[in-house]
Design a protein around this motif. Structure first.
Motif, PDB file in Angstrom:
ATOM      1  N   GLN A  83      -2.375  -9.380 101.572  1.00  0.00           N
ATOM      2  CA  GLN A  83      -1.794 -10.182 100.493  1.00  0.00           C
ATOM      3  C   GLN A  83      -1.824  -9.440  99.162  1.00  0.00           C
ATOM      4  O   GLN A  83      -0.843  -9.442  98.409  1.00  0.00           O
ATOM      5  CB  GLN A  83      -2.537 -11.516 100.377  1.00  0.00           C
ATOM      6  N   ILE A  84      -2.954  -8.806  98.868  1.00  0.00           N
ATOM      7  CA  ILE A  84      -3.085  -8.082  97.597  1.00  0.00           C
ATOM      8  C   ILE A  84      -2.125  -6.895  97.547  1.00  0.00           C
ATOM      9  O   ILE A  84      -1.510  -6.619  96.513  1.00  0.00           O
ATOM     10  CB  ILE A  84      -4.546  -7.633  97.388  1.00  0.00           C
ATOM     11  N   LYS A  85      -1.977  -6.194  98.660  1.00  0.00           N
ATOM     12  CA  LYS A  85      -1.032  -5.078  98.698  1.00  0.00           C
ATOM     13  C   LYS A  85       0.390  -5.552  98.429  1.00  0.00           C
ATOM     14  O   LYS A  85       1.205  -4.816  97.871  1.00  0.00           O
ATOM     15  CB  LYS A  85      -1.081  -4.385 100.065  1.00  0.00           C
ATOM     16  N   GLY A  86       0.686  -6.811  98.813  1.00  0.00           N
ATOM     17  CA  GLY A  86       2.027  -7.333  98.645  1.00  0.00           C
ATOM     18  C   GLY A  86       2.352  -7.757  97.225  1.00  0.00           C
ATOM     19  O   GLY A  86       3.534  -7.867  96.870  1.00  0.00           O
ATOM     20  N   VAL A  87       1.325  -8.008  96.415  1.00  0.00           N
ATOM     21  CA  VAL A  87       1.585  -8.535  95.061  1.00  0.00           C
ATOM     22  C   VAL A  87       1.107  -7.611  93.947  1.00  0.00           C
ATOM     23  O   VAL A  87       1.476  -7.814  92.788  1.00  0.00           O
ATOM     24  CB  VAL A  87       0.929  -9.928  94.876  1.00  0.00           C
ATOM     25  N   ALA A  88       0.290  -6.612  94.285  1.00  0.00           N
ATOM     26  CA  ALA A  88      -0.249  -5.738  93.233  1.00  0.00           C
ATOM     27  C   ALA A  88      -0.262  -4.287  93.706  1.00  0.00           C
ATOM     28  O   ALA A  88      -0.706  -3.998  94.817  1.00  0.00           O
ATOM     29  CB  ALA A  88      -1.664  -6.173  92.850  1.00  0.00           C
ATOM     30  N   LYS A  89       0.212  -3.402  92.854  1.00  0.00           N
ATOM     31  CA  LYS A  89       0.247  -1.984  93.195  1.00  0.00           C
ATOM     32  C   LYS A  89      -1.143  -1.442  93.468  1.00  0.00           C
ATOM     33  O   LYS A  89      -1.346  -0.594  94.360  1.00  0.00           O
ATOM     34  CB  LYS A  89       0.892  -1.218  92.030  1.00  0.00           C
ATOM     35  N   ALA A  90      -2.118  -1.937  92.722  1.00  0.00           N
ATOM     36  CA  ALA A  90      -3.502  -1.455  92.898  1.00  0.00           C
ATOM     37  C   ALA A  90      -4.037  -1.779  94.286  1.00  0.00           C
ATOM     38  O   ALA A  90      -4.945  -1.111  94.781  1.00  0.00           O
ATOM     39  CB  ALA A  90      -4.401  -2.073  91.834  1.00  0.00           C
ATOM     40  N   GLY A  91      -3.468  -2.832  94.904  1.00  0.00           N
ATOM     41  CA  GLY A  91      -3.923  -3.196  96.240  1.00  0.00           C
ATOM     42  C   GLY A  91      -3.708  -2.088  97.252  1.00  0.00           C
ATOM     43  O   GLY A  91      -4.472  -1.949  98.219  1.00  0.00           O
ATOM     44  N   GLU A  92      -2.669  -1.262  97.041  1.00  0.00           N
ATOM     45  CA  GLU A  92      -2.388  -0.161  97.958  1.00  0.00           C
ATOM     46  C   GLU A  92      -3.440   0.939  97.848  1.00  0.00           C
ATOM     47  O   GLU A  92      -3.546   1.789  98.733  1.00  0.00           O
ATOM     48  CB  GLU A  92      -0.999   0.411  97.668  1.00  0.00           C
ATOM     49  N   LEU A  93      -4.205   0.929  96.760  1.00  0.00           N
ATOM     50  CA  LEU A  93      -5.226   1.958  96.563  1.00  0.00           C
ATOM     51  C   LEU A  93      -6.564   1.585  97.199  1.00  0.00           C
ATOM     52  O   LEU A  93      -7.472   2.414  97.274  1.00  0.00           O
ATOM     53  CB  LEU A  93      -5.426   2.210  95.062  1.00  0.00           C
ATOM     54  N   ILE A  94      -6.695   0.335  97.625  1.00  0.00           N
ATOM     55  CA  ILE A  94      -7.954  -0.099  98.239  1.00  0.00           C
ATOM     56  C   ILE A  94      -8.077   0.527  99.627  1.00  0.00           C
ATOM     57  O   ILE A  94      -7.178   0.409 100.458  1.00  0.00           O
ATOM     58  CB  ILE A  94      -8.020  -1.634  98.347  1.00  0.00           C
ATOM     59  N   ASN A  95      -9.176   1.187  99.867  1.00  0.00           N
ATOM     60  CA  ASN A  95      -9.432   1.857 101.141  1.00  0.00           C
ATOM     61  C   ASN A  95     -10.003   0.852 102.144  1.00  0.00           C
ATOM     62  O   ASN A  95     -11.152   0.425 102.021  1.00  0.00           O
ATOM     63  CB  ASN A  95     -10.413   3.015 100.927  1.00  0.00           C
ATOM     64  N   PHE A  96      -9.197   0.481 103.147  1.00  0.00           N
ATOM     65  CA  PHE A  96      -9.665  -0.532 104.102  1.00  0.00           C
ATOM     66  C   PHE A  96     -10.792  -0.006 104.988  1.00  0.00           C
ATOM     67  O   PHE A  96     -11.640  -0.766 105.442  1.00  0.00           O
ATOM     68  CB  PHE A  96      -8.501  -1.043 104.957  1.00  0.00           C
TER      69      PHE A  96
END
Length: 210
Positions: A151-164
């Motif tokens: 969800q965060i990746k879908g709404v915020a660019k910073a979400g793509e930087l979170i290392n799962f």
């Protein structure tokens, strides 16, 4: 009185071995190369539900006579950890782990006792009986964590930087450390635990200027 004393002994054994059992399960999951959802579902079934329920289950005289529980040994607990992975693959994988594969793992990692195919089948039934055949895993922290991350990746660019991967490493640490292990079982609702892990991972892995 005898059953009460036996239950106390079992509770002590489980409490003292909990962290090593969790570590054994995580190492087994890595050895078998199962999907993350399989590993964390197994941890939920085994560490969060099976281990706390087992002493109460054994109070019943009929249950306590099962050879896997009389007496309860570290080898049997290791077997139940492997069983939790087996059950989890049946729920989440189109091609579940085979008994042959699990027996090979058990023979290598449980040196005190060798288990037959029949032993695995008996242990699986007993495992599900302890859980009263309630083996659903839809309400586990990992699934909430995965959903929040998407969800965060879908709404915020910073979400793509979170290392799962880092998220999962933190979850492993929560299970493996004595100070935080019980958070996963008793103290923190799974959705709150997932949100906390995501926030910590964000703070630790996403550069501030991003």
């Amino acid at each position: 009185m005898e059953h009460s004393s036996s239950s106390l002994v079992d509770s002590t054994l489980i409490s003292s071995q909990r962290l090593s059992l969790v570590e054994f399960l995580i190492q087994s999951a890595e050895h078998l190369q199962v999907a993350p959802v399989v590993k964390y579902s197994a941890l939920s079934l085994f560490a969060d539900r099976f281990l706390p329920s087992l002493p109460r289950f054994k109070i019943d005289a009929q249950n306590s006579n099962n050879w896997l529980l009389k007496p309860l040994t570290e080898s049997a607990l290791h077997l139940f950890a492997v069983i939790s992975l087996w059950i989890s693959t049946k729920m989440h994988d189109s091609r579940p782990l085979s008994v042959t594969c699990l027996r090979s793992l058990a023979n290598k990692s449980i040196s005190e006792q060798h288990f037959t195919t029949r032993n695995f089948l008996e242990a699986e039934v007993l495992f599900m009986q302890v859980l009263n055949f309630e083996i659903g895993t839809t309400n586990i922290a990992f699934l909430f964590l995965q959903e929040l991350w998407i969800q965060i990746k879908g709404v915020a660019k910073a979400g793509e930087l979170i290392n799962f991967e880092a998220c999962m490493e933190i979850m492993d640490l929560l299970y493996e450390k004595e100070e935080t292990s019980l958070l996963c079982t008793y103290s923190c609702p799974p959705h709150s635990l997932a949100a906390s892990i995501l926030v910590v991972t964000y703070v630790m892995t996403v550069p501030q200027h991003k």
